[in-house]
Design a protein around this motif. Structure first.
Motif, PDB file in Angstrom:
ATOM      1  N   ASP A  44       0.866  -1.191   0.000  1.00 58.19           N
ATOM      2  CA  ASP A  44       0.000   0.000   0.000  1.00 58.19           C
ATOM      3  C   ASP A  44       0.896   1.232   0.000  1.00 58.19           C
ATOM      4  OD1 ASP A  44      -1.735   2.104   0.509  1.00 58.19           O
ATOM      5  OD2 ASP A  44      -2.912   0.993   1.981  1.00 58.19           O
ATOM      6  N   ALA A  47       0.119   4.021   2.736  1.00 58.23           N
ATOM      7  CA  ALA A  47      -0.229   3.699   4.125  1.00 58.23           C
ATOM      8  C   ALA A  47       0.724   4.310   5.144  1.00 58.23           C
ATOM      9  CB  ALA A  47      -0.288   2.185   4.321  1.00 58.23           C
ATOM     10  N   GLY A  64      -3.573   2.234   7.731  1.00 58.06           N
ATOM     11  CA  GLY A  64      -3.944   1.076   6.937  1.00 58.06           C
ATOM     12  C   GLY A  64      -5.446   0.959   6.773  1.00 58.06           C
ATOM     13  N   TYR A  65      -5.857   0.504   5.608  1.00 59.53           N
ATOM     14  CA  TYR A  65      -7.271   0.304   5.328  1.00 59.53           C
ATOM     15  C   TYR A  65      -7.432  -1.049   4.655  1.00 59.53           C
ATOM     16  CZ  TYR A  65     -11.994   1.107   3.526  1.00 59.53           C
ATOM     17  OH  TYR A  65     -13.335   1.005   3.246  1.00 59.53           O
ATOM     18  N   CYS A  70     -10.509   1.089   9.183  1.00 60.25           N
ATOM     19  CA  CYS A  70      -9.296   1.894   9.106  1.00 60.25           C
ATOM     20  C   CYS A  70      -8.496   1.642  10.383  1.00 60.25           C
ATOM     21  CB  CYS A  70      -9.655   3.371   9.024  1.00 60.25           C
ATOM     22  SG  CYS A  70     -10.842   3.758   7.725  1.00 60.25           S
TER      23      CYS A  70
END
Length: 140
Positions: A44, A47, A64-65, A70
């Motif tokens: 990511d 992130a 972070g997702y 979340c």
């Protein structure tokens, strides 16, 4: 805070981030190593957020997702830069990221004994939920 720059980390930042966490973050995690942070950045690209002032790393947060929730990790600020809005700027950037991704709820991992962090999270509008416990299993 106009002199503060928030940006996403790249693979070139990994060693500096690890050194920064050794100084500014309380405690370490099993994934606080080059391969763990490289994997995060590769998976990511946005992130791991960095705060820089005059080209110096002064703060980090992992935003972070997972497509549902979340998650905030590794909010850390250089001891000399604390109480100057760095953490707030990082959290605002993380929350903008989450909103753009469609995230509706964020949680943060905070050490129980880190009272200054509890105050910072409360000031940012986060509350503890005593009915929830976090269970952790190290996978390696």
């Amino acid at each position: 805070m106009s002199d503060l720059v928030i940006r996403a980390a790249t693979g070139h930042d990994v060693d500096g981030v690890l050194d920064f966490w050794a100084e500014a973050a309380e405690g370490t995690s099993i994934s606080d190593d080059r391969s763990g942070v490289n994997a995060l950045v590769a998976r990511d690209l946005h992130a791991l957020l960095l705060a820089e002032r005059d080209g110096e790393l002064v703060g980090t947060v992992i935003a972070g997702y997972d497509g549902w929730r979340c998650h905030l990790y590794r909010l850390a600020v250089c001891p000399r830069q604390r109480r100057q809005g760095v953490a707030g700027a990082l959290l605002q950037a993380a929350e903008r990221r989450f909103a753009a991704l469609g995230g509706r709820r964020a949680d943060a991992m905070v050490l129980d004994h880190n009272a200054p962090a509890h105050s910072a999270w409360t000031a940012a509008g986060y509350g503890s939920e005593p009915q929830w416990s976090r269970w952790v299993k190290h996978l390696s």
